[in-house]
Motif scaffolding. Structure first.
Motif, PDB file in Angstrom:
ATOM      1  N   ALA A   1      67.358  48.209 109.536  1.00  0.00           N
ATOM      2  CA  ALA A   1      68.613  48.232 110.290  1.00  0.00           C
ATOM      3  C   ALA A   1      69.320  49.574 110.162  1.00  0.00           C
ATOM      4  O   ALA A   1      70.093  49.965 111.041  1.00  0.00           O
ATOM      5  N   THR A   2      69.074  50.274 109.073  1.00  0.00           N
ATOM      6  CA  THR A   2      69.729  51.550 108.814  1.00  0.00           C
ATOM      7  C   THR A   2      69.231  52.616 109.781  1.00  0.00           C
ATOM      8  O   THR A   2      68.095  52.575 110.249  1.00  0.00           O
ATOM      9  N   MET A   3      70.099  53.589 110.091  1.00  0.00           N
ATOM     10  CA  MET A   3      69.740  54.619 111.059  1.00  0.00           C
ATOM     11  C   MET A   3      70.371  55.958 110.695  1.00  0.00           C
ATOM     12  O   MET A   3      71.360  56.034 109.970  1.00  0.00           O
ATOM     13  N   LEU A   4      69.749  57.002 111.226  1.00  0.00           N
ATOM     14  CA  LEU A   4      70.253  58.371 111.094  1.00  0.00           C
ATOM     15  C   LEU A   4      70.509  58.889 112.494  1.00  0.00           C
ATOM     16  O   LEU A   4      69.595  58.938 113.320  1.00  0.00           O
ATOM     17  N   ARG A   5      71.759  59.263 112.773  1.00  0.00           N
ATOM     18  CA  ARG A   5      72.123  59.757 114.097  1.00  0.00           C
ATOM     19  C   ARG A   5      72.518  61.225 114.024  1.00  0.00           C
ATOM     20  O   ARG A   5      73.334  61.619 113.188  1.00  0.00           O
ATOM     21  N   LEU A   6      71.953  62.007 114.920  1.00  0.00           N
ATOM     22  CA  LEU A   6      72.272  63.418 115.048  1.00  0.00           C
ATOM     23  C   LEU A   6      72.992  63.609 116.382  1.00  0.00           C
ATOM     24  O   LEU A   6      72.478  63.212 117.432  1.00  0.00           O
ATOM     25  N   PHE A   7      74.181  64.200 116.339  1.00  0.00           N
ATOM     26  CA  PHE A   7      75.022  64.343 117.522  1.00  0.00           C
ATOM     27  C   PHE A   7      75.226  65.803 117.899  1.00  0.00           C
ATOM     28  O   PHE A   7      75.308  66.678 117.025  1.00  0.00           O
ATOM     29  N   ARG A   8      75.352  66.056 119.195  1.00  0.00           N
ATOM     30  CA  ARG A   8      75.926  67.304 119.684  1.00  0.00           C
ATOM     31  C   ARG A   8      77.013  66.931 120.686  1.00  0.00           C
ATOM     32  O   ARG A   8      76.736  66.446 121.781  1.00  0.00           O
ATOM     33  N   TYR A   9      78.270  67.149 120.272  1.00  0.00           N
ATOM     34  CA  TYR A   9      79.416  66.834 121.113  1.00  0.00           C
ATOM     35  C   TYR A   9      79.770  68.035 121.983  1.00  0.00           C
ATOM     36  O   TYR A   9      79.690  69.183 121.551  1.00  0.00           O
ATOM     37  N   GLU A  10      80.192  67.739 123.208  1.00  0.00           N
ATOM     38  CA  GLU A  10      80.539  68.800 124.134  1.00  0.00           C
ATOM     39  C   GLU A  10      81.869  69.451 123.758  1.00  0.00           C
ATOM     40  O   GLU A  10      82.768  68.793 123.231  1.00  0.00           O
ATOM     41  N   GLY A  11      81.970  70.745 124.028  1.00  0.00           N
ATOM     42  CA  GLY A  11      83.226  71.464 123.869  1.00  0.00           C
ATOM     43  C   GLY A  11      83.884  71.640 125.221  1.00  0.00           C
ATOM     44  O   GLY A  11      83.267  71.451 126.273  1.00  0.00           O
TER      45      GLY A  11
ATOM     46  N   ARG B   1      70.679  39.757 109.562  1.00  0.00           N
ATOM     47  CA  ARG B   1      70.493  39.939 111.010  1.00  0.00           C
ATOM     48  C   ARG B   1      71.524  39.127 111.785  1.00  0.00           C
ATOM     49  O   ARG B   1      72.136  39.634 112.743  1.00  0.00           O
ATOM     50  N   GLU B   2      71.715  37.877 111.385  1.00  0.00           N
ATOM     51  CA  GLU B   2      72.682  37.032 112.086  1.00  0.00           C
ATOM     52  C   GLU B   2      74.103  37.545 111.883  1.00  0.00           C
ATOM     53  O   GLU B   2      74.930  37.483 112.811  1.00  0.00           O
ATOM     54  N   LEU B   3      74.394  38.045 110.700  1.00  0.00           N
ATOM     55  CA  LEU B   3      75.709  38.631 110.455  1.00  0.00           C
ATOM     56  C   LEU B   3      75.928  39.831 111.368  1.00  0.00           C
ATOM     57  O   LEU B   3      76.990  39.977 111.991  1.00  0.00           O
ATOM     58  N   PHE B   4      74.917  40.708 111.462  1.00  0.00           N
ATOM     59  CA  PHE B   4      75.049  41.882 112.309  1.00  0.00           C
ATOM     60  C   PHE B   4      75.215  41.480 113.773  1.00  0.00           C
ATOM     61  O   PHE B   4      76.071  42.028 114.484  1.00  0.00           O
ATOM     62  N   ASP B   5      74.396  40.528 114.231  1.00  0.00           N
ATOM     63  CA  ASP B   5      74.487  40.103 115.632  1.00  0.00           C
ATOM     64  C   ASP B   5      75.877  39.548 115.944  1.00  0.00           C
ATOM     65  O   ASP B   5      76.430  39.787 117.029  1.00  0.00           O
ATOM     66  N   ASN B   6      76.431  38.819 114.991  1.00  0.00           N
ATOM     67  CA  ASN B   6      77.762  38.248 115.177  1.00  0.00           C
ATOM     68  C   ASN B   6      78.819  39.348 115.303  1.00  0.00           C
ATOM     69  O   ASN B   6      79.698  39.294 116.168  1.00  0.00           O
ATOM     70  N   ILE B   7      78.724  40.353 114.443  1.00  0.00           N
ATOM     71  CA  ILE B   7      79.681  41.471 114.492  1.00  0.00           C
ATOM     72  C   ILE B   7      79.468  42.288 115.765  1.00  0.00           C
ATOM     73  O   ILE B   7      80.425  42.659 116.456  1.00  0.00           O
ATOM     74  N   HIS B   8      78.199  42.567 116.070  1.00  0.00           N
ATOM     75  CA  HIS B   8      77.860  43.393 117.226  1.00  0.00           C
ATOM     76  C   HIS B   8      78.375  42.790 118.530  1.00  0.00           C
ATOM     77  O   HIS B   8      78.879  43.502 119.414  1.00  0.00           O
TER      78      HIS B   8
END
Length: 354
Positions: A173-183, A316-323
């Motif tokens: 379930a864990t993830m690594l996100r790499l972002f590039r935000y616009e200026g 999983r059920e906890l996450f689905d409920n929150i999501h």
């Protein structure tokens, strides 16, 4: 690239004079959290994680700091990846949308979400694996200390995080996100990630320039936390899963991302498209999906009786409920508005049924 630095001092609102309960829903008679030492957190900022849902993580610029070094390696790799042609980056789009692979939200950002080593671009594999190991180890240790503050054994919470501590072949379930935000040009700032709280246990955010703002519940206003950093730091945020598993003794940390005007750009007659981009790395530790959830086993005098007990379900059920109860800030703007309207209609319907 130099990490965030500012002449502003860290908010004095984190001081001990603010040690009252952070949630109006909690019984005022509950005992205080047991004192623990959160790793890499300044003593004056420890209490902020429970009371505000966020705090700061210190980084050492010396070569011996593996977390700092792995951050810089991944930052450089992510910048190089985002500079690649869109045709190539689109090969990493998946049917999971923002939950895995490359995505773009026009007018806001582009990002790539990493969940397994085999679905990670070759340009990012080595740096992402090293950073995941460092950040995963830090957040796993932090969860153990959080458990201790609730008078629970460390394993009561780390059981949810330990299987997710490395980037491997098996998806977690864990993830690594790499972002590039616009200026943006001009003197006005713009919100490029709407106000929200993350869905998982803990999130760790580092950016190459200020942009992250956190909700200061004491002042009821947004605090530009990254503009306060005088030395290398990252930001640690509590997610909605940890709020539920701690019976709100640790509140979810509200936050947003803003693109600020760049004073350097204003002094230039010409500027390149990347002069005001903000790159950030977000490690989101979520509870391992198969792990059973039973709040009876998480109940202590410090947590009090759970207001929303959970039993006979999995993470999983906890996450689905929150999501299902929150819109996704990383989808396109039109889809996001549809989700927001649908949730409002559901809330209205539920209210009429009471």
């Amino acid at each position: 690239m130099a990490i965030i630095s500012s002449v502003k001092s860290f908010s004095i609102k984190l001081g001990r004079k603010y040690r009252k309960s952070s949630s109006k829903e909690l019984d005022d008679d509950l005992p205080p959290l047991k004192p623990v030492v959160l790793p890499r957190v300044h003593p004056d900022h420890q209490i902020a994680l429970s009371e505000q849902g966020w705090t700061t993580i210190g980084l050492d610029e010396k070569p011996t700091d593996a977390l700092y070094d792995s951050y810089h390696d991944l930052l450089r790799a992510s910048q190089a990846f985002f500079d690649l042609p869109d045709d190539y980056k689109q090969t990493f789009k998946t049917r999971h949308g923002s939950e895995e692979g490359w995505s773009r939200v026009e007018g806001e950002k582009e990002f790539i979400t990493l969940r397994t080593i085999q679905n990670t671009p070759d340009e990012l594999k080595e740096a992402a694996s090293k950073y995941w190991a460092e950040a995963g180890g830090l957040l796993n240790e932090t969860l153990g200390r959080v458990a201790g503050s609730l008078d629970l054994p460390a394993q009561a919470l780390t059981v949810y995080s330990e299987p997710c501590a490395t980037l491997g072949d098996e998806e977690t379930a864990t993830m690594l996100r790499l972002f590039r935000y616009e200026g943006f040009e001009g003197k006005e700032s713009k919100v490029v990630a709407e106000a929200h709280a993350d869905l998982g246990l803990l999130s760790f955010v580092i950016g190459d320039k200020p942009g992250l703002e956190v909700m200061d519940h004491r002042a009821d206003s947004w605090f530009p936390i990254e503009q306060s950093y005088e030395s290398p730091k990252g930001s640690l945020l509590v997610g909605r899963q940890l709020e539920r598993l701690s019976n709100a003794r640790y509140r979810a940390g509200g936050h947003r991302v803003r693109s600020y005007p760049n004073p350097v750009m204003e002094s230039k007659t010409t500027s390149g498209p990347g002069d005001n981009w903000r790159h950030s790395i977000v490690f989101v530790m979520r509870a391992h999906l198969p792990v059973p959830v039973d709040t009876d086993k998480l109940t202590t005098e410090i947590t009090g009786t759970f207001s929303k007990p959970l039993k006979d379900i999995t993470a999983r059920e906890l996450f689905d409920n929150i999501h299902s109860a929150h819109f996704n800030i990383n989808t396109g703007i039109e889809e996001r508005e549809q989700q927001r309207r649908r949730l409002a209609e559901q809330e209205k319907y539920t209210a009429t049924r009471r």
